[in-house]
Write an enzyme that holds these catalytic residues in place. Structure first.
Site, short mmCIF file in Angstrom:
data_model
loop_
_atom_site.label_atom_id
_atom_site.label_comp_id
_atom_site.label_asym_id
_atom_site.label_seq_id
_atom_site.Cartn_x
_atom_site.Cartn_y
_atom_site.Cartn_z
N GLU A 222 3.19 -15.27 -2.30
CA GLU A 222 4.54 -14.38 -3.38
C GLU A 222 4.23 -13.44 -4.57
O GLU A 222 4.71 -12.93 -4.84
CB GLU A 222 5.69 -15.22 -2.54
CG GLU A 222 6.75 -15.03 -1.88
CD GLU A 222 6.15 -16.12 -0.62
OE1 GLU A 222 5.56 -17.31 -1.41
OE2 GLU A 222 6.14 -16.35 0.30
N ALA B 163 6.85 -12.70 5.12
CA ALA B 163 7.24 -11.09 5.44
C ALA B 163 6.62 -9.48 5.49
O ALA B 163 6.28 -10.14 5.04
CB ALA B 163 8.89 -11.55 4.94
N1 COA Z 1 3.39 -7.86 6.15
C1 COA Z 1 3.14 -6.80 6.80
N2 COA Z 1 2.04 -6.53 7.61
C2 COA Z 1 0.95 -7.29 7.37
C3 COA Z 1 1.64 -8.40 6.78
C4 COA Z 1 2.45 -8.92 5.90
N3 COA Z 1 3.39 -9.49 5.46
N4 COA Z 1 0.20 -8.81 6.83
C5 COA Z 1 -0.10 -8.62 6.98
N5 COA Z 1 0.13 -7.87 7.57
C6 COA Z 1 -0.86 -6.39 8.68
C7 COA Z 1 -1.97 -5.23 7.37
O1 COA Z 1 -1.38 -4.15 6.68
C8 COA Z 1 -2.59 -5.05 8.27
O2 COA Z 1 -1.72 -3.62 8.93
P1 COA Z 1 -3.06 -2.18 9.63
O3 COA Z 1 -4.09 -2.94 10.40
O4 COA Z 1 -2.06 -2.05 10.30
O5 COA Z 1 -3.40 -2.07 7.63
C9 COA Z 1 -2.78 -5.77 9.70
O6 COA Z 1 -1.73 -6.78 9.71
C10 COA Z 1 -4.21 -6.66 9.92
O7 COA Z 1 -3.91 -6.96 8.03
P2 COA Z 1 -4.90 -6.96 7.22
O8 COA Z 1 -4.81 -7.50 5.47
O9 COA Z 1 -5.93 -6.03 7.78
O10 COA Z 1 -6.04 -8.69 7.59
P3 COA Z 1 -6.97 -9.44 6.70
O11 COA Z 1 -7.77 -10.30 8.04
O12 COA Z 1 -7.79 -8.87 6.34
O13 COA Z 1 -6.55 -9.75 6.22
C11 COA Z 1 -4.79 -11.59 5.25
C12 COA Z 1 -5.50 -11.42 6.32
C13 COA Z 1 -3.70 -12.47 6.03
C14 COA Z 1 -5.22 -12.54 4.90
C15 COA Z 1 -3.19 -10.48 4.45
O14 COA Z 1 -2.85 -9.62 5.53
C16 COA Z 1 -2.62 -11.00 3.94
O15 COA Z 1 -2.86 -10.72 2.38
N6 COA Z 1 -1.58 -10.22 4.26
C17 COA Z 1 -0.16 -10.38 3.55
C18 COA Z 1 0.02 -11.89 3.10
C19 COA Z 1 1.47 -11.92 1.90
O16 COA Z 1 1.31 -11.76 1.04
N7 COA Z 1 2.49 -12.49 3.05
C20 COA Z 1 3.37 -12.69 1.81
C21 COA Z 1 4.27 -11.92 2.00
S1 COA Z 1 6.30 -12.25 1.08
#
Ligand code: COA
Length: 260
Positions: free
Chosen positions: A135, A67
């Site tokens: 989460e 999300a």
């Molecule tokens: N919600 C909002 N934005 C998100 C997102 C999410 N769930 N997951 C990734 N993004 C955004 C990041 O904030 C970033 O945005 P920015 O470029 O404006 O800063 C962009 O997507 C790229 O993500 P980034 O974290 O820089 O890539 P990464 O390769 O370093 O890491 C993940 C990838 C998927 C491991 C990491 O983004 C992550 O942990 N995301 C959240 C996962 C999560 O907790 N999901 C459950 C949500 S309830």
């Protein structure tokens, strides 16, 4: 086909490819994506040209990274419950689609992304796919059905482990646990997903819809899945496709199903 702001759609040979198109945000599910998934699944239900659907994410890195966390700020209990309820309603609609829906998981399937994949009937993963319910790192639990569907798919012990540690697992581990049906090379992901879906949609469509209903009856409280199966078996034998399927077998030819 309707045009969407956050989804790309492409209909070919009766198969609708739905691509979540927020690559710069790892295809995170904001309110617009959820609303548009709701609408596109209505199209899957109602458009007779669509025989089945594939859901995937744009880009090489992410299916859906959950999300959209930026929409979480300032939520109170009522807003949180409303968000979860909305997600439940859309994902339940995907799960109960009478036409088959496959998740082609092309990278991160985290949080709501893992939940979306689990709401689909089958999950095909590319080798680089990663699954998790992180989460608890944010102080919440899954809100789009994850605690239930993960437990249904992989059992209580492993589900509790993934839900409580927030750990990510790779595609091969997900396959071992039964979370995904198959792991394929990244370049083959859509072709393999299409091939599986084509095989399914070549069967009697009414029977496929009854398979879906009957299997999910197992998970619905107050419903006896065995009774449901008996009832739906009865409905199937009343169809023209049943007559066609059995006749074609006896005449040693391929059946020509009409979906009724
Ligand atoms: N919600 C909002 N934005 C998100 C997102 C999410 N769930 N997951 C990734 N993004 C955004 C990041 O904030 C970033 O945005 P920015 O470029 O404006 O800063 C962009 O997507 C790229 O993500 P980034 O974290 O820089 O890539 P990464 O390769 O370093 O890491 C993940 C990838 C998927 C491991 C990491 O983004 C992550 O942990 N995301 C959240 C996962 C999560 O907790 N999901 C459950 C949500 S309830």
């Amino acid at each position: 086909m309707t045009a969407y702001a956050t989804l790309l759609t492409e209909l070919s040979d009766g198969i609708l490819l739905i691509t979540i198109n927020r690559e710069e945000k790892m295809n995170a599910l904001n309110k617009t994506v959820i609303a548009e998934l709701d609408n596109v699944i209505d199209e899957v239900y109602n458009n007779p040209e669509i025989k089945g659907a594939i859901i995937t994410g744009k880009g090489a890195k992410s299916f859906v990274a959950g999300a959209d966390i930026s929409e979480f700020k300032g939520m109170d209990k009522a807003a949180g419950m409303a968000l979860a309820k909305r997600g439940h309603s859309v994902f339940n609609k995907i799960e109960m689609s009478p036409k088959p829906v496959i998740a082609a998981v092309n990278g991160f399937a985290l949080g709501g992304g893992c939940e979306l994949a689990m709401a689909c009937h089958l999950r095909i993963a590319s080798e680089n796919a990663k699954f998790g319910q992180p989460e608890v790192n944010l102080g919440i639990i899954p809100g789009y059905g994850g605690t239930q569907r993960l437990t249904q798919l992989i059992g209580k012990g492993k589900a509790l482990e993934l839900l409580m540690t927030g750990d990510m697992i790779d595609a091969n581990c997900a396959e071992r646990l039964g979370l995904v049906n198959d792991v394929v090379q990244t370049v083959e992901l859509l072709d393999v997903s299409r091939a599986i879906l084509k095989k399914i949609v070549s069967k009697a469509p009414y029977a496929i819809a009854q398979v879906i209903q009957s299997v999910y009856a197992h998970f619905k409280s107050g419903i006896d899945g065995f009774d449901t199966e008996i009832e739906l078996f009865g409905k199937c034998v009343e169809t023209k496709d049943f007559e066609e399927g059995t006749t074609a077998f006896l005449e040693k030819r391929k059946p020509n199903f009409k979906g009724a």
